[in-house]
Design a protein around this motif. Structure first.
Motif, PDB file in Angstrom:
ATOM      1  N   ASN A  21       0.884  -1.037  -0.086  1.00 40.37           N
ATOM      2  CA  ASN A  21       0.011  -0.127  -0.082  1.00 40.37           C
ATOM      3  C   ASN A  21       0.831   1.355   0.132  1.00 40.37           C
ATOM      4  O   ASN A  21       0.476   2.295   0.625  1.00 40.37           O
ATOM      5  CB  ASN A  21      -1.043   0.078   1.352  1.00 40.37           C
ATOM      6  N   GLY A  22       1.868   1.171  -0.785  1.00 40.59           N
ATOM      7  CA  GLY A  22       2.785   2.386  -0.909  1.00 40.59           C
ATOM      8  C   GLY A  22       3.635   2.718   0.142  1.00 40.59           C
ATOM      9  O   GLY A  22       4.647   3.517   0.156  1.00 40.59           O
ATOM     10  N   LYS A  23       3.614   1.843   1.269  1.00 42.04           N
ATOM     11  CA  LYS A  23       4.676   1.766   2.530  1.00 42.04           C
ATOM     12  C   LYS A  23       5.710   0.824   2.172  1.00 42.04           C
ATOM     13  O   LYS A  23       5.725  -0.251   1.794  1.00 42.04           O
ATOM     14  CB  LYS A  23       3.881   1.473   3.712  1.00 42.04           C
ATOM     15  N   VAL A  24       7.111   1.260   2.555  1.00 44.80           N
ATOM     16  CA  VAL A  24       8.172   0.639   2.438  1.00 44.80           C
ATOM     17  C   VAL A  24       8.224  -0.493   3.624  1.00 44.80           C
ATOM     18  O   VAL A  24       8.309   0.016   4.693  1.00 44.80           O
ATOM     19  CB  VAL A  24       9.406   1.389   2.064  1.00 44.80           C
ATOM     20  N   LEU A  25       8.500  -1.641   3.340  1.00 50.07           N
ATOM     21  CA  LEU A  25       8.786  -2.568   4.533  1.00 50.07           C
ATOM     22  C   LEU A  25      10.074  -2.849   4.361  1.00 50.07           C
ATOM     23  O   LEU A  25      10.864  -3.385   3.432  1.00 50.07           O
ATOM     24  CB  LEU A  25       7.915  -3.966   4.026  1.00 50.07           C
ATOM     25  N   SER A  26      10.534  -3.113   5.583  1.00 52.41           N
ATOM     26  CA  SER A  26      12.064  -3.745   5.767  1.00 52.41           C
ATOM     27  C   SER A  26      11.986  -5.168   5.659  1.00 52.41           C
ATOM     28  O   SER A  26      10.917  -5.784   5.623  1.00 52.41           O
ATOM     29  CB  SER A  26      12.557  -3.285   7.250  1.00 52.41           C
ATOM     30  N   PRO A  27      13.213  -5.997   5.557  1.00 54.54           N
ATOM     31  CA  PRO A  27      13.279  -7.324   5.301  1.00 54.54           C
ATOM     32  C   PRO A  27      12.513  -8.078   6.566  1.00 54.54           C
ATOM     33  O   PRO A  27      11.750  -9.287   6.246  1.00 54.54           O
ATOM     34  CB  PRO A  27      14.644  -7.712   5.173  1.00 54.54           C
ATOM     35  N   ASP A  28      12.529  -7.476   7.685  1.00 48.33           N
ATOM     36  CA  ASP A  28      12.032  -8.002   8.772  1.00 48.33           C
ATOM     37  C   ASP A  28      10.338  -7.960   8.675  1.00 48.33           C
ATOM     38  O   ASP A  28       9.554  -8.791   8.935  1.00 48.33           O
ATOM     39  CB  ASP A  28      12.484  -7.523  10.111  1.00 48.33           C
ATOM     40  N   ASP A  29       9.864  -6.821   8.222  1.00 49.16           N
ATOM     41  CA  ASP A  29       8.729  -6.630   8.015  1.00 49.16           C
ATOM     42  C   ASP A  29       8.126  -7.643   6.949  1.00 49.16           C
ATOM     43  O   ASP A  29       7.060  -7.960   7.123  1.00 49.16           O
ATOM     44  CB  ASP A  29       8.258  -5.256   7.685  1.00 49.16           C
ATOM     45  N   VAL A  30       8.782  -7.784   5.972  1.00 50.47           N
ATOM     46  CA  VAL A  30       8.219  -8.964   4.960  1.00 50.47           C
ATOM     47  C   VAL A  30       8.357 -10.324   5.551  1.00 50.47           C
ATOM     48  O   VAL A  30       7.296 -10.900   5.420  1.00 50.47           O
ATOM     49  CB  VAL A  30       9.224  -8.875   3.781  1.00 50.47           C
ATOM     50  N   VAL A  31       9.159 -10.683   6.547  1.00 51.40           N
ATOM     51  CA  VAL A  31       9.061 -11.915   7.243  1.00 51.40           C
ATOM     52  C   VAL A  31       7.685 -12.093   8.050  1.00 51.40           C
ATOM     53  O   VAL A  31       7.074 -12.802   8.151  1.00 51.40           O
ATOM     54  CB  VAL A  31      10.297 -12.270   8.156  1.00 51.40           C
ATOM     55  N   ALA A  32       7.544 -10.667   8.655  1.00 48.51           N
ATOM     56  CA  ALA A  32       6.435 -10.729   9.581  1.00 48.51           C
ATOM     57  C   ALA A  32       5.141 -10.885   8.613  1.00 48.51           C
ATOM     58  O   ALA A  32       4.083 -11.639   9.089  1.00 48.51           O
ATOM     59  CB  ALA A  32       6.233  -9.487  10.290  1.00 48.51           C
ATOM     60  N   LEU A  33       5.158 -10.340   7.541  1.00 42.65           N
ATOM     61  CA  LEU A  33       3.875 -10.179   6.597  1.00 42.65           C
ATOM     62  C   LEU A  33       3.869 -11.812   6.336  1.00 42.65           C
ATOM     63  O   LEU A  33       2.466 -12.147   6.176  1.00 42.65           O
ATOM     64  CB  LEU A  33       4.173  -9.175   5.433  1.00 42.65           C
ATOM     65  N   SER A  34       4.581 -12.537   5.939  1.00 45.55           N
ATOM     66  CA  SER A  34       4.582 -13.722   5.386  1.00 45.55           C
ATOM     67  C   SER A  34       3.822 -14.700   6.303  1.00 45.55           C
ATOM     68  O   SER A  34       3.625 -15.844   6.235  1.00 45.55           O
ATOM     69  CB  SER A  34       6.046 -14.448   4.909  1.00 45.55           C
ATOM     70  N   LYS A  35       4.223 -14.337   7.622  1.00 50.30           N
ATOM     71  CA  LYS A  35       3.346 -15.236   8.840  1.00 50.30           C
ATOM     72  C   LYS A  35       1.885 -15.062   8.799  1.00 50.30           C
ATOM     73  O   LYS A  35       1.263 -15.845   9.676  1.00 50.30           O
ATOM     74  CB  LYS A  35       4.204 -14.907  10.111  1.00 50.30           C
ATOM     75  N   LEU A  36       1.620 -13.905   8.033  1.00 51.02           N
ATOM     76  CA  LEU A  36       0.079 -13.626   8.314  1.00 51.02           C
ATOM     77  C   LEU A  36      -0.691 -14.825   7.490  1.00 51.02           C
ATOM     78  O   LEU A  36      -0.248 -15.227   6.519  1.00 51.02           O
ATOM     79  CB  LEU A  36      -0.271 -12.172   7.779  1.00 51.02           C
TER      80      LEU A  36
END
Length: 173
Positions: A111-126
């Motif tokens: 949604n236009g927000k930059v995610l760090s690699p840790d945020d991407v990993v957290a997103l993958s757990k959803l």
């Protein structure tokens, strides 16, 4: 590759990304063709796409889009993973990054927000979009089911009491 071919590739990538809600940028080091094909297959199952693009063409294709924040992550060998469900690409690339050192997560855009690699990993757990839909339908199914069971409870209790009374009378006789 001449200028027209490059412009065609930029336009093609931009068109593919118009339906995407999320983007994961990852670096890859010495991935074989078979490994990239396996990643593509896994992403297709989730409704996603993976593209290996030169960084200059990638910068041009995301310029002026909601994914422009990923420009700073475009260094070295880079691949894009995107799809209508942002969870799918994040899950596939996080799993691949965890399995070996050939893929490294660089950044993500949601949604236009930059995610760090840790945020991407957290997103993958959803849970993914399909899993959320299944849970929602399960909840929607429980409401009428509980309503019907509540309506049937007095009749069921009455029948149980009558059966117990019948058994007691039969024992006495």
């Amino acid at each position: 590759m001449n200028r027209a071919e490059k412009q065609s590739r930029v336009d093609q990538l931009r068109d593919e990304m118009t339906t995407a809600t999320g983007l994961v940028v990852a670096g890859y080091d010495k991935l074989t063709v078979e490994e990239i094909s396996e990643l593509r297959t896994e992403l297709r199952v989730t409704g996603g796409t993976i593209r290996v693009v030169k960084n200059t063409l990638a910068r041009l294709s995301i310029k002026g889009t909601e994914f422009e924040g990923a420009t700073s992550a475009l260094t070295g060998a880079t691949l894009f993973a995107f799809g209508a469900d942002p969870i799918g690409p994040a899950k596939v690339l996080s799993k691949a990054a965890k399995a070996g050192a050939k893929i490294t997560l660089k950044a993500g855009i949601l949604n236009g927000k930059v995610l760090s690699p840790d945020d991407v990993v957290a997103l993958s757990k959803l849970p993914g979009l399909d899993e959320l839909r299944a849970k929602f339908l399960g909840i929607m199914n429980q409401v009428p089911q509980k309503f019907v069971m509540t309506l049937a409870a007095p009749a069921r209790s009455f029948v149980t009491v009558m059966a117990a009374r019948k058994d007691k009378l039969e024992e006495e006789a």
